[in-house]
Design a protein around this motif. Structure first.
Motif, short mmCIF file in Angstrom:
data_model
loop_
_atom_site.label_atom_id
_atom_site.label_comp_id
_atom_site.label_asym_id
_atom_site.label_seq_id
_atom_site.Cartn_x
_atom_site.Cartn_y
_atom_site.Cartn_z
N SER A 2 0.84 -1.19 0.00
CA SER A 2 0.00 0.00 0.00
C SER A 2 0.87 1.24 0.00
O SER A 2 1.93 1.26 0.59
N ALA A 3 0.37 2.23 -0.66
CA ALA A 3 1.13 3.47 -0.75
C ALA A 3 0.51 4.46 0.23
O ALA A 3 -0.20 5.36 -0.15
N GLY A 4 0.72 4.26 1.52
CA GLY A 4 0.14 5.14 2.55
C GLY A 4 1.16 6.13 3.04
O GLY A 4 2.30 6.18 2.57
N ARG A 5 0.71 6.93 3.98
CA ARG A 5 1.61 7.92 4.57
C ARG A 5 2.60 7.23 5.49
O ARG A 5 2.29 6.25 6.15
N GLU A 6 3.73 7.80 5.56
CA GLU A 6 4.77 7.26 6.43
C GLU A 6 4.48 7.71 7.87
O GLU A 6 4.12 8.84 8.13
N VAL A 7 4.56 6.78 8.82
CA VAL A 7 4.34 7.09 10.23
C VAL A 7 5.61 7.70 10.78
O VAL A 7 6.68 7.10 10.74
N THR A 8 5.45 8.90 11.31
CA THR A 8 6.60 9.61 11.84
C THR A 8 6.52 9.68 13.36
O THR A 8 5.47 9.41 13.95
#
Length: 158
Positions: A2-8
């Motif tokens: 999946s192309a999701g947001r990176e968890v920062t």
């Protein structure tokens, strides 16, 4: 994948702060309402009553030995208390009063002196200002000396 947001780290920090903020706010609200609805005191003279506790126990033993019973009725703005001894014999000649208190909410106290209407039946007019549950403490004395104390619960219809 999946192309999701990176968890920062910033996202995790904000999520944790948001979660604990909600938990603290809920706990704070519960503590506030608990303290506002119940003051935590059952009497205004806690110290004096604690010091006199052995006398209170002795008075309770004496009262139990008499074998007296009381029945409370409230209707139509009048309170009636029937006091009977062993075998149902009426208990007469007492100076009696009843103290009405609300168990929660506003601290409303109403003290009503009772008159003996017929042998063993003590009555008086008592207009309780709110519907709901009330505690009624009956106290009776003979010759100025307390001889009977009983707590009843009462439900007043709206």
């Amino acid at each position: 994948m999946s192309a999701g947001r990176e968890v920062t780290g910033r996202m995790v920090l904000m999520g944790a702060l948001g979660f604990f903020g909600i938990v603290f706010a809920a706990n704070g609200a519960l503590v506030f309402f608990a303290l506002e609805s119940w003051p935590g005191l059952g009497t205004d003279r806690a110290y004096e009553e604690g010091v006199a506790y052995n006398r209170t126990l002795e008075a309770a033993r004496e009262q139990s030995g008499r074998g007296w019973v009381s029945a409370l009725a409230y209707e139509g703005g009048a309170v009636r208390v029937r006091l009977a001894g062993p075998g149902g014999a009426p208990v007469t000649g007492l100076d009696a009063r009843i103290t009405f208190r609300r168990p929660v909410g506003a601290a409303i106290t109403l003290v009503v002196p009772l008159e003996e209407a017929v042998p063993g039946l003590y009555a008086a007019a008592a207009a309780l200002p709110l519907a709901g549950r009330w505690h009624a403490v009956l106290e009776a004395a003979r010759g100025g000396a307390p001889v009977y104390r009983m707590r009843h619960e009462l439900m007043v219809a709206p």
